[in-house]
Scaffold this motif. Structure first.
Motif, PDB file in Angstrom:
ATOM      1  N   ARG A  38       0.858  -1.198   0.000  1.00  0.00           N
ATOM      2  CA  ARG A  38       0.000   0.000   0.000  1.00  0.00           C
ATOM      3  C   ARG A  38       0.885   1.236   0.000  1.00  0.00           C
ATOM      4  NH1 ARG A  38      -5.468  -0.485   1.598  1.00  0.00           N
ATOM      5  NH2 ARG A  38      -6.099  -2.620   2.106  1.00  0.00           N
ATOM      6  N   ARG A  45      -3.649   0.297  -3.304  1.00  0.00           N
ATOM      7  CA  ARG A  45      -3.311  -1.121  -3.177  1.00  0.00           C
ATOM      8  C   ARG A  45      -2.635  -1.580  -4.466  1.00  0.00           C
ATOM      9  NH1 ARG A  45      -9.345  -2.765  -1.615  1.00  0.00           N
ATOM     10  NH2 ARG A  45      -9.603  -1.273  -3.331  1.00  0.00           N
ATOM     11  N   ALA A 331      -8.055  -1.620  -7.215  1.00  0.00           N
ATOM     12  CA  ALA A 331      -6.666  -1.985  -6.935  1.00  0.00           C
ATOM     13  C   ALA A 331      -5.855  -1.929  -8.230  1.00  0.00           C
ATOM     14  CB  ALA A 331      -6.591  -3.369  -6.316  1.00  0.00           C
TER      15      ALA A 331
END
Length: 440
Positions: A38, A45, A331
């Motif tokens: 992260r 992410r 993500a």
């Protein structure tokens, strides 16, 4: 989600930004072929992937699911929102199709003579018998190639204006790039100063674009900018040509993608050749007989051993399975270029510099990916290899190389690239002519 470290986001951001070439291999050893970190901004992410089959699935996946443009969002401060690297789906395909003709084989062959000339002139001016930083020399040379071959700028006055401004803009560091996503920071130094430098560059680029559009000899010019203007003019009735803002952003993209990365790959190549006398002799012999295949192998091996860009990004727009894990929408999946290219499972004795890897066949699919893959593979890959081969040929015909000290240089993070820590310091010695090889 894949496993990963539980360190604070600020620490993971620092480790990823400054030491990713050490940090990510360490995490791969601990967590396996897929893991998550992260980073700032907004605790992004990042799912790092190093299995070639998973990398293939990402590169071959639908462009509606794997958004490379969003994955490259960190580049917006330098490249601009219209950059082909920051666009997705239909808009990306439109701009890519307009850029492609300038990088076809027939077009690139027309650039060779000027690249050769610029490389020869630059090499002739380098000092001999003393340590020099070849990375700086390569940056100056590839910048000149971009300005004259890609931009088509030959006016000495404008070249003198562009060189220092371009150098400062491209010298952006990770702190500036990350801080750009926090609007309040843009009003204070150093972000305000960077914005001022960008405005200076934009003024010069827009002036060049306007003059070129009106040039009487536009149809006869062979530089990339002129070709883009002609392509845009001819496409206006169909898909729509490139606007001035789109041209500006994609010219800056070509600057970063075709200037800094090629300069760094060449610096690493000379760094390795200087430390391996046998490989240096083989490369010099290839240069003497104009063996472009071997010189291209030297370039490719440099890119494998010292990846200039360590990973490539795709932001997923919906939940998708990767490597047995369900990666949620939002993500970013990142094929690990540096990890897979240094894996002994794919490259025997991976720490050894050995261009012959690229002479007898090619590495297995998705184990050598410095230009990415799929529909997002780098448009300028062919130009980069052409340019690097020409520079290697001219330098190796003229000089012997030796290191200023035996120890190899460590990689350091420079904006989004990994460069030689001491600037690829080598000592050049003019080669003596022989009856077999003629002039040096």
């Amino acid at each position: 989600m894949p496993p990963g470290p539980q360190l604070p986001v600020a620490i993971q951001t620092l480790l990823f930004g400054r030491y990713r070439h050490r940090y990510l291999p360490m995490l791969r050893k601990r967590y396996g072929d897929i893991f998550m970190v992260r980073i700032a901004p907004h605790a992004r992410r990042l799912v790092i992937v190093s299995n070639p089959d998973d990398i293939h699935a990402i590169f071959a996946g639908p462009n509606t699911v794997f958004h490379a443009g969003e994955g490259n969002a960190i580049l917006e401060p330098i490249m601009g929102e219209h950059s082909v690297l920051l666009l997705d789906e239909s808009e990306h395909l439109r701009v890519r199709q307009l850029l492609m003709p300038a990088f076809h084989g027939s077009a690139m062959r027309g650039y060779t003579d000027l690249i050769d000339e610029l490389a020869r002139e630059a090499a002739a001016e380098w000092p001999a018998h003393q340590p020099i930083q070849l990375h700086l020399r390569m940056q100056a040379l590839t910048l000149e190639i971009i300005l004259q071959v890609v931009f088509g700028v030959t006016d000495s006055r404008r070249l003198e204006q562009l060189r220092p401004v371009v150098t400062r803009v491209l010298g952006i560091g990770p702190v500036i790039m990350l801080g750009w996503f926090y609007p309040r920071l843009r009003t204070i130094p150093p972000w305000r100063q960077y914005a001022e430098m960008q405005r200076s560059l934009d003024g010069l680029l827009y002036a060049e674009i306007a003059e070129r559009r009106a040039a009487a000899d536009l149809d006869d010019r062979t530089d990339v900018l002129s070709m883009l203007l002609r392509t845009s003019r001819d496409a206006e009735s169909e898909a729509g040509g490139l606007t001035d803002a789109e041209l500006r952003d994609n010219l800056v993209t070509l600057l970063l993608a075709g200037h800094e990365t090629t300069a760094t790959a060449l610096a690493w190549a000379f760094h390795e050749l200087a430390r391996d006398h046998r490989q240096l002799l083989l490369a010099q012999q290839a240069a003497d007989r104009d063996d472009t295949r071997y010189l291209e192998a030297v370039t490719k091996e440099s890119m494998r051993l010292h990846p200039v860009i360590y990973e490539v990004a795709r932001r997923v727009t919906q939940s998708v399975e990767v490597g047995g894990y369900l990666v949620p929408a939002g993500a970013t999946v990142m094929p690990g270029i540096g990890i897979v290219q240094s894996d002994p499972a794919h490259h025997a004795d991976p720490a050894r510099f050995d261009p012959s890897r690229f002479l007898d066949g090619q590495p297995a699919p998705n184990t050598w990916i410095p230009f990415g893959g799929g529909v997002r593979r780098c448009l300028g890959a062919g130009f980069s290899l052409l340019e690097a081969t020409a520079v290697l040929r001219e330098v190796l015909r003229s000089y012997d190389l030796s290191p200023d000290r035996p120890a190899p240089e460590a990689a350091i993070a420079r904006n989004i690239t990994l460069a030689p820590g001491r600037g690829a310091r080598v000592v050049l010695s003019p080669r003596r002519p022989t009856p077999e090889r003629g002039r040096p």
